[in-house]
Design a protein around this motif. Sequence first.
Motif, mmCIF file in Angstrom:
data_model
loop_
_atom_site.group_PDB
_atom_site.id
_atom_site.type_symbol
_atom_site.label_atom_id
_atom_site.label_comp_id
_atom_site.label_asym_id
_atom_site.label_seq_id
_atom_site.Cartn_x
_atom_site.Cartn_y
_atom_site.Cartn_z
ATOM 1 N N SER A 231 26.178 47.488 43.814
ATOM 2 C CA SER A 231 25.025 47.555 42.748
ATOM 3 C C SER A 231 23.680 46.882 43.276
ATOM 4 O O SER A 231 23.427 45.930 43.759
ATOM 5 C CB SER A 231 24.663 47.716 41.474
ATOM 6 O OG SER A 231 25.568 46.419 41.096
ATOM 7 N N TYR B 45 36.075 41.183 43.949
ATOM 8 C CA TYR B 45 34.801 42.220 43.329
ATOM 9 C C TYR B 45 34.298 42.488 45.051
ATOM 10 O O TYR B 45 34.245 41.516 45.523
ATOM 11 C CB TYR B 45 34.359 41.055 43.194
ATOM 12 C CG TYR B 45 33.189 40.198 42.917
ATOM 13 C CD1 TYR B 45 32.299 40.523 44.333
ATOM 14 C CD2 TYR B 45 33.887 38.469 43.099
ATOM 15 C CE1 TYR B 45 31.437 39.535 44.785
ATOM 16 C CE2 TYR B 45 33.059 37.260 43.625
ATOM 17 C CZ TYR B 45 32.420 37.721 44.261
ATOM 18 O OH TYR B 45 31.193 37.025 45.299
ATOM 19 N N ASP C 271 31.059 36.594 35.838
ATOM 20 C CA ASP C 271 29.885 37.798 35.808
ATOM 21 C C ASP C 271 30.452 39.134 35.417
ATOM 22 O O ASP C 271 30.502 40.073 34.407
ATOM 23 C CB ASP C 271 28.642 37.480 36.024
ATOM 24 C CG ASP C 271 27.338 38.208 35.705
ATOM 25 O OD1 ASP C 271 27.216 38.305 34.369
ATOM 26 O OD2 ASP C 271 26.740 38.692 36.531
ATOM 27 N N LEU C 272 31.081 40.076 35.937
ATOM 28 C CA LEU C 272 31.087 41.181 36.397
ATOM 29 C C LEU C 272 32.722 41.484 35.609
ATOM 30 O O LEU C 272 32.069 42.500 34.789
ATOM 31 C CB LEU C 272 31.877 41.298 37.534
ATOM 32 C CG LEU C 272 30.888 41.321 38.979
ATOM 33 C CD1 LEU C 272 31.402 41.741 40.740
ATOM 34 C CD2 LEU C 272 29.614 43.076 39.209
ATOM 35 N N LYS D 253 30.528 48.479 41.044
ATOM 36 C CA LYS D 253 30.993 47.223 40.897
ATOM 37 C C LYS D 253 32.570 47.271 41.071
ATOM 38 O O LYS D 253 33.133 48.637 39.943
ATOM 39 C CB LYS D 253 30.745 47.105 39.918
ATOM 40 C CG LYS D 253 28.576 46.529 39.738
ATOM 41 C CD LYS D 253 28.578 45.899 38.050
ATOM 42 C CE LYS D 253 26.683 45.784 39.233
ATOM 43 N NZ LYS D 253 26.468 45.522 37.833
ATOM 44 N N SER E 37 32.923 40.352 32.458
ATOM 45 C CA SER E 37 32.257 40.536 31.227
ATOM 46 C C SER E 37 31.505 41.710 30.947
ATOM 47 O O SER E 37 31.316 42.376 29.787
ATOM 48 C CB SER E 37 31.677 39.351 31.407
ATOM 49 O OG SER E 37 29.986 39.048 32.273
ATOM 50 N N GLU E 38 30.953 42.872 32.324
ATOM 51 C CA GLU E 38 30.159 43.560 32.238
ATOM 52 C C GLU E 38 31.883 44.640 31.586
ATOM 53 O O GLU E 38 30.790 46.152 30.956
ATOM 54 C CB GLU E 38 29.757 44.605 33.384
ATOM 55 C CG GLU E 38 28.578 43.273 33.754
ATOM 56 C CD GLU E 38 27.543 43.727 35.013
ATOM 57 O OE1 GLU E 38 27.950 44.604 35.341
ATOM 58 O OE2 GLU E 38 27.180 42.698 35.482
ATOM 59 N N PHE E 39 32.515 44.708 31.932
ATOM 60 C CA PHE E 39 33.981 45.969 31.582
ATOM 61 C C PHE E 39 33.983 45.881 29.954
ATOM 62 O O PHE E 39 34.532 44.633 29.746
ATOM 63 C CB PHE E 39 35.012 45.830 32.606
ATOM 64 C CG PHE E 39 34.117 45.935 34.400
ATOM 65 C CD1 PHE E 39 34.576 47.249 34.819
ATOM 66 C CD2 PHE E 39 34.157 45.165 34.703
ATOM 67 C CE1 PHE E 39 33.572 47.650 35.609
ATOM 68 C CE2 PHE E 39 33.406 45.577 36.077
ATOM 69 C CZ PHE E 39 33.642 46.627 36.843
ATOM 70 N N ASP E 40 34.557 46.492 29.794
ATOM 71 C CA ASP E 40 35.013 46.930 28.484
ATOM 72 C C ASP E 40 36.845 47.844 28.535
ATOM 73 O O ASP E 40 37.591 47.793 27.756
ATOM 74 C CB ASP E 40 34.431 48.363 27.558
ATOM 75 C CG ASP E 40 32.263 47.483 26.924
ATOM 76 O OD1 ASP E 40 32.880 46.507 27.274
ATOM 77 O OD2 ASP E 40 31.808 48.399 26.497
ATOM 78 N N ASP F 201 30.521 44.431 44.808
ATOM 79 C CA ASP F 201 29.382 44.312 43.839
ATOM 80 C C ASP F 201 28.458 44.754 44.646
ATOM 81 O O ASP F 201 27.331 44.680 45.238
ATOM 82 C CB ASP F 201 29.317 43.268 43.336
ATOM 83 C CG ASP F 201 28.083 44.317 42.469
ATOM 84 O OD1 ASP F 201 27.440 44.847 42.554
ATOM 85 O OD2 ASP F 201 27.243 42.576 41.238
ATOM 86 N N GLY G 142 33.583 50.553 37.412
ATOM 87 C CA GLY G 142 32.277 51.548 37.044
ATOM 88 C C GLY G 142 31.176 51.772 38.304
ATOM 89 O O GLY G 142 31.970 51.600 39.568
#
Length: 160
Positions: free
Chosen positions: A127, A123, A9-10, A73, A12-15, A125, A70
């Motif tokens: 946040s 990871y 899930d984490l 994150k 998938s948040e990064f480009d 997180d 991020g």
Amino acid sequence: MDKHEKLIDLISEFDHAMLVTRSASGTLGSRPMAVAQMEDDGDLWFVTDRNSGKVADLMLDDDVAVTMQGSNKFVSLSGKAHAVDDQAKIDELWNEAWKVWFPEGKSSPSLVLLRVEPTRGEYWDNSGASGLKYLVKAGKAYLQGERPEKDASINASVSM
């Protein structure tokens, strides 16, 4: 949500990510890369020039690290990477913005895909509510002259 699902899930948040390879001299080199695609199992696809230093590095040592960050994150992956010549996959992933690096478009002979297959991930997180919960624990530990307990909802190592 288990640790593996949380990691996916984490990711998938990064480009964008930093791809780290080892050169022939043994030095580590990292460079920013746009994530072209993330598969459900966490495999990552990148687009690069087949004549780049990173492709040369991978021919000697396919072990890589990928890091993502991020505001609160963080993800670190380690695994194997290899160059993939697959025009159908290039057609599927093609992004017109990549024309800056490949003026001939998706049929450019210098364009090649990199597939990273993570074997391990970590990871952090900090946040949302879990981050606030950790800040309270950290503040309490600070005032008591102790270290805060590791919280599995905030930090975890995962075998992929």
